[in-house]
Design a protein around this motif. Structure first.
Motif, PDB file in Angstrom:
ATOM      1  N   ARG A  65      57.703  59.921  36.996  1.00  0.00           N
ATOM      2  CA  ARG A  65      56.893  61.121  37.238  1.00  0.00           C
ATOM      3  C   ARG A  65      55.863  60.762  38.296  1.00  0.00           C
ATOM      4  O   ARG A  65      54.891  60.055  38.035  1.00  0.00           O
ATOM      5  N   SER A  99      59.212  55.227  33.009  1.00  0.00           N
ATOM      6  CA  SER A  99      59.802  54.843  31.730  1.00  0.00           C
ATOM      7  C   SER A  99      61.229  54.415  32.016  1.00  0.00           C
ATOM      8  O   SER A  99      62.013  55.185  32.564  1.00  0.00           O
ATOM      9  N   PHE A 150      47.755  48.423  38.032  1.00  0.00           N
ATOM     10  CA  PHE A 150      48.903  48.937  37.282  1.00  0.00           C
ATOM     11  C   PHE A 150      48.795  48.483  35.824  1.00  0.00           C
ATOM     12  O   PHE A 150      48.125  47.492  35.516  1.00  0.00           O
ATOM     13  N   GLU A 151      49.481  49.200  34.953  1.00  0.00           N
ATOM     14  CA  GLU A 151      49.504  48.858  33.535  1.00  0.00           C
ATOM     15  C   GLU A 151      50.942  48.875  33.036  1.00  0.00           C
ATOM     16  O   GLU A 151      51.761  49.682  33.491  1.00  0.00           O
ATOM     17  N   GLU A 157      52.445  52.323  33.958  1.00  0.00           N
ATOM     18  CA  GLU A 157      51.449  53.312  34.353  1.00  0.00           C
ATOM     19  C   GLU A 157      50.854  52.873  35.687  1.00  0.00           C
ATOM     20  O   GLU A 157      50.222  51.814  35.775  1.00  0.00           O
ATOM     21  N   PRO A 198      49.088  60.686  40.097  1.00  0.00           N
ATOM     22  CA  PRO A 198      49.846  60.308  38.902  1.00  0.00           C
ATOM     23  C   PRO A 198      51.161  59.609  39.221  1.00  0.00           C
ATOM     24  O   PRO A 198      51.914  60.026  40.088  1.00  0.00           O
ATOM     25  N   ASN A 256      52.967  49.260  29.444  1.00  0.00           N
ATOM     26  CA  ASN A 256      52.729  49.720  28.082  1.00  0.00           C
ATOM     27  C   ASN A 256      53.971  49.519  27.223  1.00  0.00           C
ATOM     28  O   ASN A 256      55.002  50.150  27.449  1.00  0.00           O
ATOM     29  N   THR A 287      49.071  55.160  37.902  1.00  0.00           N
ATOM     30  CA  THR A 287      48.201  56.196  38.472  1.00  0.00           C
ATOM     31  C   THR A 287      47.095  55.593  39.325  1.00  0.00           C
ATOM     32  O   THR A 287      46.731  56.142  40.375  1.00  0.00           O
ATOM     33  N   GLY A 320      57.459  51.154  29.606  1.00  0.00           N
ATOM     34  CA  GLY A 320      56.817  52.028  30.577  1.00  0.00           C
ATOM     35  C   GLY A 320      55.835  51.320  31.481  1.00  0.00           C
ATOM     36  O   GLY A 320      55.288  50.261  31.155  1.00  0.00           O
ATOM     37  N   THR A 333      53.988  57.515  36.569  1.00  0.00           N
ATOM     38  CA  THR A 333      54.426  56.849  35.344  1.00  0.00           C
ATOM     39  C   THR A 333      55.921  56.579  35.455  1.00  0.00           C
ATOM     40  O   THR A 333      56.660  57.368  36.038  1.00  0.00           O
TER      41      THR A 333
END
Length: 827
Positions: free
Chosen positions: A330, A312, A268-269, A289, A308, A271, A291, A287, A310
């Motif tokens: 998403r 936020s 995971f990331e 990420e 995918p 951001n 994916t 956020g 994401t």
């Protein structure tokens, strides 16, 4: 000009004074190296090792200690607390000029730091600066929470004081098994002042070969007495490629804090995540990420790496709950906006509002295993609210709507896909209602509605109707002769449940008319169920073959279908039934059949079924006929080997009973029998057939190739028997006690080319006994005749004998005499 000269002179003097002071301090340090180290050990309460100490002016005025080592508290470990290539101790300038050393910052170059927290919540660095007496006093204190708080204060103070360059931090908690190794640590603290906020920049490699964690934040104010959980933060976090599996292994309590069935894995990331507040009350804006991450929730949800994801969010985190002011997720094709609260603790609960844009259904079987094989297409839109606990089998209440637009799906059990499905599902609490929806199954348009009474396990009540429903659209791999099966004006309602991957359906089906198994029907009404590829008929009623059928049984949809069935048939047309099983042959029988029968077997076509068919029951045929077969005439006219017997029925008797002797068919009022079916044939027991002037009884069998083997007896009515005996008096020897002419016979061969054969042995013996009895009576008459007997009239006697010659009686006598003579000669 003069002022510049004076200023320059003063600055020069100060520089010279500083240089002299530094040289003096350096000289002092070198002369008193061991003493200073011993004083430092005494002040810190730890063993210290230093290879070299010198005064440094790089990165600030201070001291540089090379190969610096601080031993750990023996109560925690026997290793090192800190080992560094160099320790830079920067001091404040003005106090230094007064020979007062005040530490401004500690800079560790390439250090290895070991931080340990014991089961009581005390850190290994919390004992730095305390004497043995102080530690004994603290250890003797009963208030362990107070010791833990003191440990946290010292942690905050130490972190705020130290800068780290290219370091390594190994953090362990002995209480819960936490074990984290962070490499390539660069920590810089700027504008340090405990009385006001200061800046902290941290970069490190967490479960990665390069730095993947960056934190830039403003902390403070902070003091040695501060609880780090209450220290203010205002910063930004970036995390690149964090391996969550390694993080959970390193932080076991992180995994136990999640709901029981929820698991994270993969990378995971984070951001640009902005955080503000304290650890106990933190505002989060940024956020995620995911994916390349993996998320599983029990057996119901599985997001694999590459799908995918994401997030936020603008949220508020506390130890008790997470408040989502607005979060956009998403996931795969679904953009979902949510807000509300998530209550944390042993039993997490949701209070969320969800809203999505129309999203494609393609590929959702990759996330929801229950959809595997359904090949979903179309659009879905969700507007809902979720309320209630989650985990441990609990599912939150749902209030809202899910809309399907131009959707399609392929149900594995159906041969044709569902198309053009438009529906709206209204969720209310633990229930959901599908208002009337439309879809097409192959060429069959269907209207349906449903109510989901429970989501886990899924319990659904449904209603559907169709003007026409083709069986080929429902069942795959139909044989050619069944591809035109159709139900018209169909309605059905029932219940569907899904548990452990097994779907069960129970309900009723009604149809005005149609064709099943190439059989036309009307007024079909069935109560049935389906479970694990087995269909069970609890009660099926239909009008078929001009009669009525009631049936119950079981049909297993296997590679070779198997079935067991019991039925009650009333007055169906035998000709139509015969043509149903033998469409290429002419029927042998007609009438109205009623039967109760139990059957079992397996196979998909009649040729396969007939060899496995087993059953038993009883049958009755009313107002029927054996076609092209006159059993009465055939029995009486059969060859018996007795001369003259074929002429027993004189023309007058034939004309008097035309329906018995002149008709080509055997008409009967009723025919009853008990049935046993097996080895590809039907066994007939206790057969009873009643016609106008005779009865037939017997037993035998007939196979599905129309071969027959039957033994029976024909009993003619007393009236007809008397008329036959009127011409041949000796026929009375074949009468039974009810004055019925009784002739046994056999019927063997292949229909329709069979003829009954009277039992010659029986007839011969019966006539023999009768004639012997008659001879005895005549002999008695001759020997013991009447007292007043007139002289014989020889002429009259001769004339009478001449008249008898050539009569049936004479023929029978001569035939029997010849038969007896042959029997005698043969002895």
């Amino acid at each position: 000009m003069r002022k510049w000269m004076i200023g320059g002179s003063v600055l020069l003097v100060l520089c010279v004074a500083l240089l002299i002071a530094l040289l003096n301090i350096n000289s002092y340090v070198q002369r008193n190296r061991d003493y200073l180290i011993s004083q430092a050990e005494k002040a810190l309460g730890r063993r210290i090792s230093v290879a070299n100490i010198e005064v440094s002016i790089w990165n600030g005025i201070g001291f540089r200690l090379e190969n610096f080592v601080i031993a750990d508290d023996p109560a925690f470990s026997s290793g090192d607390f800190v080992r560094a290539n160099a320790l830079q101790v920067n001091v404040k300038l003005v106090p230094l000029l007064r020979q007062d050393v005040q530490v401004k910052k500690l800079i560790l170059n390439q250090p290895a730091i070991n931080i340990i927290r014991n089961k009581e919540g005390i850190y290994n660095f919390s004992t730095i600066g305390r004497t043995d007496d102080t530690q004994k006093d603290e250890q003797s204190a009963d208030d362990k929470d107070s010791a833990a708080q003191e440990s946290q204060k010292r942690a905050a103070f130490l972190i705020s004081l130290i800068d780290v360059s290219e370091g390594e931090v190994h953090y362990r908690e002995l209480g819960d098994g936490t074990d984290i190794l962070v490499r390539q640590v660069d920590l810089e603290v700027r504008d340090l002042d405990f009385n006001r906020p200061f800046s902290v920049d941290l970069a490190a490699a967490l479960f990665a070969s390069t730095q993947n964690v960056k934190i830039n934040t403003i902390i403070g104010p902070i003091s040695p007495e501060s609880d780090f959980r209450k220290v203010s933060l205002d910063g930004k976090v970036d995390i690149d490629s964090l391996d969550v599996n390694q993080l959970q292994n390193a932080l076991p309590k992180l995994k136990t804090a999640l709901p029981k069935d929820l698991n994270f894995d993969g990378v995971f990331e984070v951001n640009g995540l902005k955080v503000k507040g304290t650890i106990e009350n933190l505002t989060i804006n940024g956020g995620l990420e995911g994916t390349n991450g993996i998320i599983r929730y029990g057996e119901s949800f599985h997001k694999a790496a590459g799908i995918p994801l994401t997030v936020s969010t603008d949220a508020q985190y506390t130890a008790a709950e997470i408040v989502l002011r607005q979060t956009t997720v998403r996931l795969h094709t679904l953009p979902l906006t949510t807000s509300g609260e998530i209550t944390l603790g042993n039993r997490p609960a949701l209070n969320l509002s969800l809203k999505s844009e129309p999203a494609s259904l393609d590929g959702w079987e990759k996330l929801i295993p229950a959809l595997t094989g359904y090949n979903l297409k179309g659009k879905v839109e969700v507007i809902a609210e979720l309320r209630g606990p989650v985990g441990d089998g609990s599912i939150p209440r749902i209030q809202g709507n899910l809309t399907l637009q131009d959707s399609s799906a392929r149900i594995p059990q159906l041969s044709k896909p569902i198309r053009n499905m438009n529906a709206q599902i209204a969720f209310s609490g633990q229930r959901a209602e599908l208002k009337e929806a439309t879809l097409s199954l192959g060429n069959s348009p269907i209207r349906w509605s449903a109510i989901i009474d429970r989501f886990s396990p899924l319990t659904l009540s449904y209603k559907l109707s169709a003007s026409q429903l083709a069986v080929a659209d429902l069942q795959s791999s139909l044989p050619e002769q069944r591809k035109n099966d159709v139900l018209r004006n169909v309605s059905s309602n029932g219940q569907l449940t899904t548990l452990n991957g097994i779907t069960t359906v129970r309900g009723t089906v009604a149809s005005s008319d149609g064709n099943l198994y190439s059989l036309n029907y009307k007024n079909l009404d069935a109560n049935l169920s389906y479970n694990n590829e087995v269909a069970t008929l609890r009660d099926l009623r239909a009008d078929v073959l001009n009669g009525a059928l009631q049936m119950m049984g079981e049909y297993a949809f296997e590679n070779i279908p198997r079935f067991s069935v019991s039925w009650d048939v009333k007055t169906i047309d035998l000709v139509q039934l015969y043509r149903y099983f033998n469409p290429q042959s002419q029927p042998d029988v007609r009438g109205n059949l009623s039967t109760k029968l139990k059957l079992s077997g397996h196979g998909d076509q009649w040729k396969e079924i007939q060899t496995t068919l087993r059953g038993q029951g009883q049958a009755e045929v009313l107002q029927g006929a054996l076609l092209n077969f006159n059993i009465a005439d055939a029995v009486l006219s059969g060859t018996t080997g007795i001369p003259g017997l074929a002429n027993l029925i004189n023309p007058a008797v034939r004309r008097k009973y035309p329906e018995t002797f002149e008709a080509k068919d055997t008409e009967f009022k009723e025919l009853q029998t008990q049935l046993e079916i097996g080895t590809a044939r039907v066994n007939f027991k206790n057969v009873h057939m009643a016609a106008a002037q005779f009865k037939v009884e017997g037993s035998g069998w007939a196979d599905f190739d129309r071969r027959v083997n039957f033994r029976g007896v024909v009993r003619f009515s007393p009236l007809l028997s008397a008329d036959i005996a009127g011409a041949v008096r000796e026929i009375r020897f074949l009468f039974n006690k009810s004055n019925e002419l009784e002739i046994p016979f056999t019927l063997t061969g292949e229909m329709p080319h069979v003829r009954p054969r009277p039992d010659a042995s029986y007839l011969t013996k019966a006539l023999q006994r009768g004639l012997l009895q008659r001879g005895a009576e005549e002999l008695q008459e001759q020997l013991f005749g009447t007292r007043q007997r007139s002289a014989p009239n020889n002429r009259a006697s001769e004339e009478k004998q001449e008249q008898r010659k050539g009569s049936p009686e004479d023929l029978i006598r001569r035939g029997l005499e010849g038969l007896f003579g042959r029997q005698k000669n043969s002895k």
